[in-house]
Structure formats: structure tokens, C-alpha cells
Design an enzyme around this catalytic site. Structure first.
Site, PDB file in Angstrom:
ATOM      1  N   GLU A  33       0.822  -1.209   0.000  1.00 45.42           N
ATOM      2  CA  GLU A  33       0.000   0.000   0.000  1.00 45.42           C
ATOM      3  C   GLU A  33       0.858   1.263   0.000  1.00 45.42           C
ATOM      4  OE1 GLU A  33      -3.123   0.318  -0.527  1.00 45.42           O
ATOM      5  OE2 GLU A  33      -3.602  -1.813  -0.480  1.00 45.42           O
ATOM      6  N   TYR A 116      -7.183   6.028   4.074  1.00 43.98           N
ATOM      7  CA  TYR A 116      -7.277   4.987   3.049  1.00 43.98           C
ATOM      8  C   TYR A 116      -6.394   3.783   3.387  1.00 43.98           C
ATOM      9  CZ  TYR A 116      -5.848   2.250  -0.874  1.00 43.98           C
ATOM     10  OH  TYR A 116      -5.503   1.174  -1.645  1.00 43.98           O
ATOM     11  N   ASP A 134     -10.282   5.565  -2.367  1.00 41.65           N
ATOM     12  CA  ASP A 134      -9.141   6.129  -3.083  1.00 41.65           C
ATOM     13  C   ASP A 134      -9.645   6.704  -4.406  1.00 41.65           C
ATOM     14  OD1 ASP A 134      -9.677   3.892  -4.650  1.00 41.65           O
ATOM     15  OD2 ASP A 134      -7.580   3.239  -4.767  1.00 41.65           O
TER      16      ASP A 134
END
Length: 349
Positions: A33, A116, A134
């Protein structure tokens, strides 16, 4: 079939086989991520493998020197991500005994992890029913529901998060979050989405109203600053050069570079040569000055465009803190300087 079930069905038939999707271990999920912020999957995947190979666990990442981390990150840009990654790894290793927080509430407290990323890790690693929002989710939701709210406004994010929470499968939150992001990345793309063959083409409001190209709506324009960098690539009698670390906050913090003259506009030999010759550290020993690239290299960052020239300067003495060509290639540099070093290694100075 409702939106959620239809989306999950599409995902199961069309998903990409990405390495971080085959685990519930929070470490590789977190790593992926952070790498994929501001980075395309195709570009980020080799970095993901390289980090896991070098640092298989969060404790090993924590033990690494920052310079190792920055060198491995070289080319991804947005280097604050790498520094935060390293500092967070140290916190998890040293303060939490290598164990990640197992909830959204705990994850969001960590440095470099926003709403997020916390939602992504919480749902993918722990199946916590929290929605991810996102750019892909903004696009899918705004088009499907015909939402024309400005996504640069804070209240709009709350609006989308609330709607995504309603759509979220409480039984399969990880699957739904992966599905909606994948649909935005692969099908409901920013430009030229395949609306004709879309699973939602009979219910998408944007398609029915002819708004696909206009949604999501974003009003803010980023103001681009232009900067002009002149890098001085020294070579002394031993073939060594000089580098320095950028310690100021801002772009490329803690990365290395050649000595720099920043000017207010693009300059040529008649301006830069006197600056070089007047430098207190090496000016008196200058033998020759060569403009390596008469046309500036333009390096584009999110808020800045850098116009970069390299000046090769030979000197007739020995640098006290000189770095030889082999050592030079071990330091973490901005990618534009790294590329110059790699290309220049094949040429004669």
C-alpha cells in the site's frame, strides 16, 4: 443482482493475480500500500519484491540503515513515503514487538498511514468492515450514482466514505474493497472506459446523462513551481568526485546530490562558469568546465518542474572528501541524478 454482488462477481472473474492479495499478513499488505501510493502497479511490483527480499519482516526493515531503504526506493519518488515506512517499521518493531495493530483505529495512529491505507490494511489483513476510498473508488461511485460534488472538498470525502460504507459487504469487506478498487483500475478507467461492455451500463447515472468524461469532478488546480538546478560534477586528480546530502526539509530529503547552484532561470556557460570558479571549495583549482547537457533535463514532480543541467568540472588537486566511481553508485540519489551517473559511467569524463 445489486451493485455489491455484481461487483464482487466481476472481480472474481477478472482480478489480477497480485502478490499482496495472496496473504493476510499485514506486513506485505502495508508495504504494498505504501509503495502503490502515487505509483502504478506495474512500476511498484518489482520494488515490492525487492523490499521483501531485502527485508522479509518488519523487524528486519526496522534494523536497516535509512540509506539502504532510500537506495532501494530510488526511482519511486515521493521519498517521504520511504522515510515514513522506515520510521514506522522501527516503531512497530521496537514499541509493539513487531506486531501490527489489528484494527483501523490502531493502524491510523501510525506515521505515514492515513484513512485509506488504514482501511485497506484493516480490511485486507483482518477483514474489518471499513470502506476504502481512493481515486478508483471516487471514480466508480461518482459515475455510478452521478455524484457531481467536488472531490477536492473535505466534505465530499465524507460523503463518499458514507456511501461506500453502505455498499460494503459486511460479510466480505476485504473482497468488496479489492473489487471496487480493481474495477476502477481496470474497467472504469479515467479515460476511455469501456462503458459499452460494462456490467453497470444499464444503471450507471453518468452513462445515462453523458457525464462519464466529467466525473469525478475536481476543482483544485495544482500550481506548478519551476526551479533551475545546475549540478557540478567534479573530477579530481584521482578520478574522485564530490557529493552532498540534502538535509533541508522538502524534495529529496536525505538523498544525495552533486554540489548545486540553483538559479532563477535557465542559464548558460557565461553565467555558470564564473559561479564555479568563484566557489571557495574548488574554484581555484578548476582546469576545465564542460556543459554535459546544453538542453535542460525536465524532471516533473507533483508541485514542481525541475530544469536540470550537469556541468563536468575537472580540478587539478585532490578532494579531501572525494568519492570514487564505485562508492558513488552505492548512495541513494534522486532518479534523475542516478540515471546521469549510470549513463555517464559508459562515457569518458
Amino acid at each position: 443482482m445489486n451493485f455489491t454482488n455484481l461487483l464482487i462477481e466481476w472481480y472474481l472473474q477478472n482480478k489480477r493475480d497480485l502478490p499482496w492479495r495472496n496473504t493476510t499478513n499485514p506486513y506485505p499488505i502495508w508495504l504494498s500500500e505504501i509503495i502503490l501510493q502515487q505509483t502504478r502497479v506495474a512500476q511498484g511490483t518489482p520494488y515490492f519484491y525487492a523490499f521483501l527480499e531485502s527485508f522479509p519482516t518488519v523487524k528486519e526493515l526496522a534494523r536497516a540503515d535509512e540509506q539502504q531503504v532510500l537506495k532501494l526506493w530510488q526511482g519511486l519518488g515521493y521519498y517521504s513515503r520511504a522515510r515514513n515506512l522506515h520510521q514506522t517499521a522501527q516503531y512497530i518493531a521496537n514499541e509493539l514487538d513487531g506486531v501490527f495493530p489489528n484494527s483501523y483505529a490502531g493502524l491510523i495512529q501510525l506515521k505515514g498511514i492515513g484513512e485509506y491505507t488504514a482501511a485497506a490494511i484493516a480490511s485486507f489483513a483482518y477483514n474489518e468492515p471499513v470502506p476504502v476510498v481512493d481515486g478508483n473508488v471516487f471514480r466508480v461511485v461518482s459515475r455510478y450514482f452521478g455524484i457531481e460534488s467536488d472531490i477536492s472538498a473535505g466534505k465530499t470525502k465524507k460523503e463518499f466514505t458514507a456511501l461506500a460504507a453502505e455498499l460494503l459487504s459486511k460479510e466480505q469487506p476485504a473482497l468488496f474493497n479489492q473489487a471496487i478498487m480493481e474495477f476502477g483500475a481496470m474497467h472504469c478507467t479515467p479515460k476511455n472506459p469501456d462503458c459499452e461492455n460494462c456490467i453497470f451500463n444499464s444503471s450507471c447515472v453518468a452513462l445515462q446523462k453523458g457525464l462519464v468524461g466529467q466525473l469525478p469532478f475536481k476543482s483544485k488546480k495544482i500550481k506548478i513551481r519551476k526551479r533551475y538546478f545546475n549540478y557540478i560534477v567534479l573530477q579530481d586528480k584521482k578520478g574522485n568526485t564530490k557529493i552532498q546530502q540534502r538535509t533541508d526539509k522538502g524534495i529529496w530529503h536525505n538523498l544525495y546530490e552533486f554540489p548545486l547552484f540553483e538559479t532563477t532561470q535557465e542559464e548558460g556557460f557565461e553565467t555558470i562558469a564564473p559561479l564555479i570558479k568563484s566557489d571557495a571549495d574548488f574554484g581555484d583549482s578548476v582546469v576545465s568546465i564542460q556543459e554535459a547537457n546544453p538542453i535542460s533535463l525536465i524532471h516533473k514532480l507533483s508541485h514542481q518542474h525541475l530544469y536540470i543541467k550537469f556541468w563536468k568540472v575537472t580540478i587539478n588537486n585532490t578532494l579531501a572528501d572525494g568519492v570514487n566511481p564505485e562508492q558513488l553508485r552505492t548512495f541513494p540519489f534522486p532518479i534523475v541524478i542516478h540515471n546521469f551517473i549510470e549513463e555517464d559511467a559508459t562515457k569518458k569524463f
